[in-house]
Design an enzyme around this catalytic site. Structure first.
Site, short mmCIF file in Angstrom:
data_model
loop_
_atom_site.label_atom_id
_atom_site.label_comp_id
_atom_site.label_asym_id
_atom_site.label_seq_id
_atom_site.Cartn_x
_atom_site.Cartn_y
_atom_site.Cartn_z
N ASN A 252 106.11 13.23 52.60
CA ASN A 252 106.40 14.30 53.84
C ASN A 252 106.92 13.74 55.19
O ASN A 252 106.28 12.62 55.53
CB ASN A 252 105.04 14.96 54.23
CG ASN A 252 105.10 16.10 54.98
OD1 ASN A 252 105.86 16.73 55.24
ND2 ASN A 252 103.87 16.43 55.62
N ASP B 178 108.02 4.17 56.76
CA ASP B 178 107.00 5.08 56.56
C ASP B 178 106.28 4.73 55.04
O ASP B 178 106.10 5.40 54.30
CB ASP B 178 107.32 6.38 56.46
CG ASP B 178 106.14 7.34 56.52
OD1 ASP B 178 106.38 8.72 56.38
OD2 ASP B 178 105.26 6.94 56.68
N PHE C 180 101.19 12.52 48.94
CA PHE C 180 102.83 12.67 49.53
C PHE C 180 102.85 11.12 49.88
O PHE C 180 101.74 10.45 50.45
CB PHE C 180 102.70 13.37 50.94
CG PHE C 180 102.89 14.85 50.90
CD1 PHE C 180 101.73 15.59 50.88
CD2 PHE C 180 104.25 15.34 50.47
CE1 PHE C 180 101.99 16.98 50.73
CE2 PHE C 180 104.04 16.85 50.44
CZ PHE C 180 103.09 17.72 50.48
#
Lengths: 184, 426, 318
Positions: free
Chosen positions: B278, B305, B323
Site C-alpha cells: 500500500n 518502504d 500489505f
C-alpha cells in the site's frame, strides 16, 4: 499413436471381411432362431460399424430388422491408467430396452478381454438382458480374463509385440485387417 | 584504523565529482579524496572498475522493533541495510508500542545503541498510537532525538488536527512525512482499481485515494509553511500535483520506491501476495509518470518502504495477507537495472536521489564524501549480474516482489563510520 | 473433434485459464455424462474408490449437492466439510486444511471460498486436484460451463450468439466465468447493470457494457440473469429491490421487445419479483431447471477429467 510401426501382413482383405460378416450373420440367426428378441450392440468405435453391417446383412437374409445400438465403455474400463492417449468419452446410444433381449455385442478385435468385461458391466447397468453373446471380427489370442467369443470372423495368432488393426471403409476409407509390429 | 580505497570511480554529486579517485579513511572520518594516494593503510581496497559513493540513505524503513521482532529487528534490519549499501536509515514509528512519546523514543534509542550495525534515525508519530486523535509533543520528541514525524501506515484523517500538528512540527523544526491515503475512498481495497482488479475479482484502491490526500496535505503545508515529504508516491496524478506545488514554492519533497518504477498491477496476476503493498502497484501509465517524475526531479528520493512480514502473514488468501514488501537488499540493484540501465538517470542522479537528497531533506550531515565528514561509503560493482533468491536474504523476512528477477549492480563493501561493516561474499 | 485435446490439468480453477478447445472438450465429455443421468442406474464406476471432498467455506446447498451427486454418480466417495463445524473455526489456515485432506489421501477437493484467488492458492500448494466451486468475485467455472452447455444444447452453437448478462456484474464470479467462456467460444457478450455495479475495465475482458436493459435484450439470443447479491451487500452500493426490478427486472413486456425465442437463464436461486418476474421464471423460454440438470453432467465431466490428469502416463500400451 505408436511411433514406430511396421505393417507385417494383411490377414483379411475386403472380400474376406464381407464373407465373414455374412457368415456371422447366418450363425447369429441360426443360434437365436431368427430376429425375435435379437439386438446388436456395437462397441465404439469400429464395433458399431460392424454391428450395422451385420444388421444390414440380416435384413438381406431374412428381411427382418434387428435393432442396433452403440456402447461406449470408457467409463467402465479398469485400465484407464494404461491406455495410450486421452480417454475420450463418447455417447452410449441404445434406443431400446435390452431387458429380456438376446444382446449380441460386436467388436472388431478381441484381445485381453478387458474391453468385453467393461461392456458386460455397462450392459448390466442398462438393463437385464436374457443373454449376452459376443461377435468379433478377429480373435488375436492372449486372453487375460475368462471371456470367449460366440461368433468369430477369423482366428489370428499374434505375438505380444504385434497388434492387429482393422480398417473399415466408413472410417478409414478401405476394408482390411493387418498385423502390425511394434518396434521399441 | 586506516582504510585506503584505490582507483574507484568516485560519484559524489554533493561535491560535483564523478571521476577516478582514491579515498583515504582515517578514524571514522574521510581523510582525503585525491588521485594516487600513496599511504600505508591497515586495509587497502582495490576499487578499480567499481563505483564509490557516499553511504546510501533510506528514509523509509520499517524495522518492526519494538513489538514484532519475529518480522525484523534493528539488528537484522541494519544488516540488511548494509548489504544494500545503506549506512543510514530512518525507522518508521508504527511499532508496538508506537514511537509517540519520550519514553518510547528512549526505548528505541537504547535498542539502537545496543544492536544497530548502521546509523538508525528515528521518526516519531504525529498522533498518539497513530490513532489520529491526539497530537504528540513535537518539541519534546525533537529534543529527545527524533528527526521527523509520521503516522505512516495511516494518514491523519482530520484536517484540523493535521493543521495543528504541522504548525507544531514547523516550530520544532521536524520534517512531516505524509502517508497520503484517503481511507474512505480506498476502504477495503487490496490492489489498484482497474482492469486487473476486475479480472481478479479483488477490491480496488483508486489513484484518487492517494492524489486527493496528497492535494490536501500540500494545501495544509502551504498554509502552515511546514516542510512536508510525501511518502511512497505511486501514481501519475500525485506526481503532477507535487510538480505544481513545487513550482508555486511550497516546501514539499517526495519519494517513490523501486517497485513503483519497475512493476505494474499486471504483476499481481497469479494472486502473488509478494506483490501486495500500500499504495498498490499501479498501471503502466502511472509507472511511466513515476519514472519521468524521478528524471525531472519532481520526485527527490528513492526509498524502499521496507516492510517485512512473516510467512503466516503473507502466504495466505490475498485479501487477508498483510500489505508490504521488503526492499533494502534489492533497492540499489533494481534502481541500477531500471534507471541507469535504461538511461533514465546517470550515476550522479541516482546517488543524489539515494543519498544527497535524503540527507538534505532530513537535515542531517550525510550524503557526501567531503573530507572531514563521517566515513560512510558504499563500493559498488555496477556490472555484476545476480538473481534475487529467497534464500539469499539477510532480512528476517522474505516477502520481496523481486524474487527470481535478474538484476545488475552489487554492493561489494559498505563502510560505516570508518569500519568495513559489510563485505560481499566472493 | 475431442480427440485433439490432451487433458493434463489436475485442477479446474477458472475459464480464463482454458483454451477454446479445452472448454469444448469438457462440454463434449459432459454430453456423454448426460446420457448416464437418464438411465435407470445413474452410476458409472469411473471414479470408483476415489474420494471427493467438498470444502465449502461459504454456505451453499445447491452447488454442493450438485457436486455431491456428480461425484456419487461416478461412484466416488464424498465427504462434505462446511466450515461451521470444522477445525477452520479453530483458526486452521486454508493451506493447512488442504494439506490435511491431502494426507487423508483424498483425490479431489471441491472448494468454495469467499476470497478471490483461494482456489488457485490451494491448487498451487497441493498435489491433489482442486476444483473451484466459486472463489470470492473471481470465477465459478462449472456454473459458466453448465450455462454454456445449456445454451449449446438449445441453440446448437455458441459462435456468433449474442448473450447478455444482467445483474450485479461487479461482484459476480458467474459473470466473469461466463464472459471468459462465451467470448472464447466466439459469442458476443454484453453486460448490463446499474453504473455502480459495472466494474472498471470489464471491456478488456471482452464484454460490451450498457446500463439500459432494453438495449441489452434487443438482439440477444440469450439472457443470463444474475442473483442480486443481497447477502454480500456493501453499504450504499445497492439500489433498492423495487427500484431494481423496475429498471432491470426481466418481465414479459421486456422480453416481448426482444428476439422471439430468446433463452432466459439464471444460476439460481431466483428472487422472484426482483431479477425477474414470476411469469418469466416459469415461461417456456426459461431453461433454469435444465441448467440444474445439466449441472450434474458438467460436474461429472469436470471431476472425471481432473482425476484423469493424474493417471495419464506417457507410455504407449495396448
Amino acid at each position: 499413436m505408436f511411433s514406430l510401426m511396421k505393417e507385417k501382413a494383411k490377414v483379411l482383405d475386403k472380400d474376406a471381411i464381407t464373407r465373414a460378416i455374412v457368415r456371422i450373420s447366418h450363425e447369429i440367426l441360426e443360434r437365436n432362431k431368427g430376429t425375435e428378441s435379437l439386438c446388436l450392440v456395437g462397441i465404439r468405435t469400429r464395433g458399431v460399424y460392424l454391428a450395422n453391417r451385420i444388421a444390414q446383412s440380416i435384413k438381406k437374409i431374412e428381411d427382418k430388422e434387428a435393432a442396433v445400438g452403440s456402447l461406449d465403455i470408457t467409463l467402465y474400463r479398469d485400465d484407464l491408467t494404461l491406455i495410450a492417449s486421452q480417454p475420450v468419452v463418447h455417447k452410449t446410444e441404445i434406443g431400446f430396452d435390452i431387458t429380456d433381449k438376446n444382446v449380441v455385442l460386436v467388436d472388431d478385435v478381441l484381445y485381453s478381454g478387458r474391453t468385453i468385461r467393461a461392456a458386460l458391466d455397462a450392459l448390466i447397468d442398462l438393463g437385464r438382458p436374457k443373454s449376452i453373446q459376443l461377435a468379433v471380427l478377429i480373435d488375436r489370442g492372449h486372453r487375460e480374463l475368462p471371456i470367449r467369443p460366440d461368433y468369430i470372423g477369423k482366428n489370428i495368432p499374434t505375438a505380444k509385440n504385434e497388434t492387429v488393426e482393422v480398417r473399415l471403409t466408413e472410417m478409414d476409407g478401405q476394408d482390411e485387417a493387418v498385423i502390425v509390429e511394434k518396434n521399441e | 584504523m586506516k582504510i585506503l580505497i584505490k582507483n574507484g570511480r568516485v560519484v559524489d554529486p554533493a561535491n560535483d565529482l564523478d571521476d577516478i579517485r582514491d579515498i583515504l579513511v582515517e578514524d571514522a572520518r574521510i581523510a582525503k579524496v585525491a588521485k594516487d594516494i600513496t599511504v600505508a593503510a591497515d586495509e587497502t581496497i582495490d576499487a578499480s572498475g567499481k563505483i564509490v559513493t557516499p553511504g546510501l540513505i533510506d528514509m523509509h524503513v520499517h524495522l518492526r522493533e519494538p513489538g514484532r521482532e519475529d518480522k525484523e529487528t534493528v539488528l537484522t534490519g541494519t544488516r540488511a541495510a548494509l548489504k544494500g549499501g545503506f549506512t543510514t536509515i530512518l525507522a518508521m514509528p508504527n511499532t508496538q508500542p508506537a514511537i509517540d512519546s519520550i519514553e518510547n523514543v528512549k526505548l528505541l534509542k537504547d535498542i539502537i545503541k545496543e544492536t544497530a550495525c548502521a546509523n538508525v534515525l528515528i521518526s516519531a508519530a504525529i498522533t498518539r498510537s497513530r490513532m489520529g486523535e491526539e497530537i504528540t509533543d513535537a518539541a519534546k520528541l525533537k529534543k529527545e532525538g527524533a528527526v521527523a514525524v509520521s503516522d505512516d501506515g495511516s494518514s491523519v484523517e482530520s484536517r484540523e488536527l493535521f493543521l495543528k500538528a504541522m504548525k507544531k512540527a514547523k516550530e520544532a523544526r521536524l520534517l512531516v512525512i505524509c502517508h497520503s491515503e484517503d481511507k474512505a475512498i480506498s476502504a477495503s481495497g487490496v490492489i489498484n482499481l482497474g482492469a486487473v482488479s476486475t479480472r481478479l475479482g479483488l477490491r480496488g484502491i483508486s489513484n484518487e485515494s492517494e492524489y486527493k490526500r496528497v492535494q490536501r496535505d500540500i494545501q495544509l503545508a502551504e498554509r502552515t509553511k511546514c516542510p512536508i515529504h510525501i511518502a511512497h508516491v505511486s501514481c501519475a496524478e500525485s506526481v503532477e500535483i507535487i510538480a505544481k506545488a513545487k513550482k508555486k514554492g511550497v516546501k514539499v519533497s517526495a519519494e517513490t520506491c523501486p517497485h513503483y518504477f519497475t512493476l505494474t498491477e499486471e504483476a499481481v496476476r497469479g494472486y502473488d501476495t509478494n506483490m501486495k503493498m500500500n499504495p498498490p502497484l499501479r498501471s503502466r501509465k502511472d509507472k511511466d509518470a513515476i519514472i519521468q517524475g524521478l528524471k525531472k526531479g519532481v520526485i527527490d528520493v528513492i526509498s524502499s518502504d521496507h516492510a517485512p512480514h512473516t510467512v503466516s502473514e503473507k502466504e495466505i488468501e490475498f485479501d487477508r495477507a498483510e500489505f508490504g514488501v521488503t526492499g533494502l537488499e534489492t533497492e540499489l540493484a533494481v534502481s541500477v537495472t531500471e534507471l541507469i540501465g535504461k538511461g533514465v538517470l546517470d550515476w550522479s542522479g541516482l546517488v543524489a536521489r539515494m543519498s544527497v537528497n535524503p540527507s538534505r531533506i532530513l537535515g542531517i550531515d550525510k550524503g557526501s564524501l567531503t573530507p572531514g565528514k563521517a566515513a560512510d561509503i558504499a563500493i559498488i560493482d555496477p556490472d555484476k549480474e545476480w538473481t534475487v533468491e529467497k534464500g539469499g536474504f539477510v532480512s528476517k523476512s522474505k516477502n520481496s516482489p523481486f524474487i527470481g528477477m535478474k538484476l545488475k549492480g552489487l554492493v561489494e563493501y559498505t563502510i560505516c563510520a570508518g569500519k568495513i561493516a559489510y563485505k560481499a561474499k566472493p | 473433434m475431442s480427440e485433439a485435446v490432451i487433458w493434463n490439468k489436475k485442477d479446474l480453477l477458472g475459464l480464463e485459464y482454458l483454451t477454446r478447445e479445452e472448454i469444448e472438450f469438457i462440454l463434449n465429455t459432459a454430453d456423454s455424462f448426460k446420457e448416464v443421468t437418464t438411465r435407470e442406474i445413474k452410476k458409472v464406476p469411473a471414479l470408483r474408490g476415489k474420494t471427493v471432498v467438498n470444502l465449502f467455506y461459504e454456505p451453499s446447498t445447491r452447488t454442493r449437492i450438485s457436486f455431491e451427486l456428480a461425484a456419487k454418480r461416478l461412484s466416488a466417495d464424498v465427504i462434505n466439510i462446511s466450515t461451521e463445524t470444522s477445525s477452520v473455526k479453530k483458526g486452521e489456515t486454508l493451506i493447512d486444511t488442504g494439506k490435511n485432506i491431502e494426507a487423508l489421501k483424498a483425490d479431489i477437493i471441491v472448494i468454495r471460498h469467499s476470497y478471490s484467488g483461494a482456489a488457485m492458492m490451494l491448487a498451487k500448494s497441493l498435489g491433489i486436484s482442486v476444483v473451484n466451486a466459486g472463489d470470492g468475485w473471481h470465477e465459478h467455472p462449472t456454473q459458466a460451463l453448465l450455462d454454456i452447455f445449456t445454451l449449446r444444447e438449445k441453440l446448437g452453437r455458441i459462435e456468433g450468439l449474442n448473450v447478455s448478462i444482467v445483474g450485479d456484474i461487479a461482484h459476480s464470479r458467474v459473470a466473469r466465468s461466463n464472459i471468459w467462456g462465451l467470448t472464447k467460444l466466439g459469442a458476443k457478450v454484453t453486460v448490463c447493470a446499474p453504473r455502480m455495479l459495472i466494474p472498471p475495465g470489464i471491456e478488456e475482458m471482452g464484454a460490451a457494457v450498457t446500463s439500459n436493459i432494453d438495449e441489452a435484450l434487443k438482439n440477444a439470443d440469450a439472457v443470463n440473469v444474475l442473483r442480486m447479491q443481497f447477502e454480500r451487500d456493501e453499504q450504499n452500493a445497492f439500489p433498492k429491490q423495487m427500484e431494481y426490478f423496475k429498471k432491470f427486472g426481466i418481465t414479459e413486456e421486456r422480453l416481448a421487445k426482444a428476439k422471439k425465442n430468446i433463452i432466459v437463464m439464471h444460476p439460481g436461486p431466483i428472487n422472484r419479483g426482483i431479477e425477474m418476474s414470476s411469469e418469466v421464471a416459469d415461461c417456456p423460454q426459461s431453461v433454469i431447471l435444465e441448467q440444474v440438470t445439466n449441472g450434474i453432467a458438467v460436474r461429472m465431466a469436470v471431476l472425471f477429467l481432473v482425476s484423469q490428469a493424474h493417471d495419464i502416463k506417457n507410455e504407449n500400451t495396448d
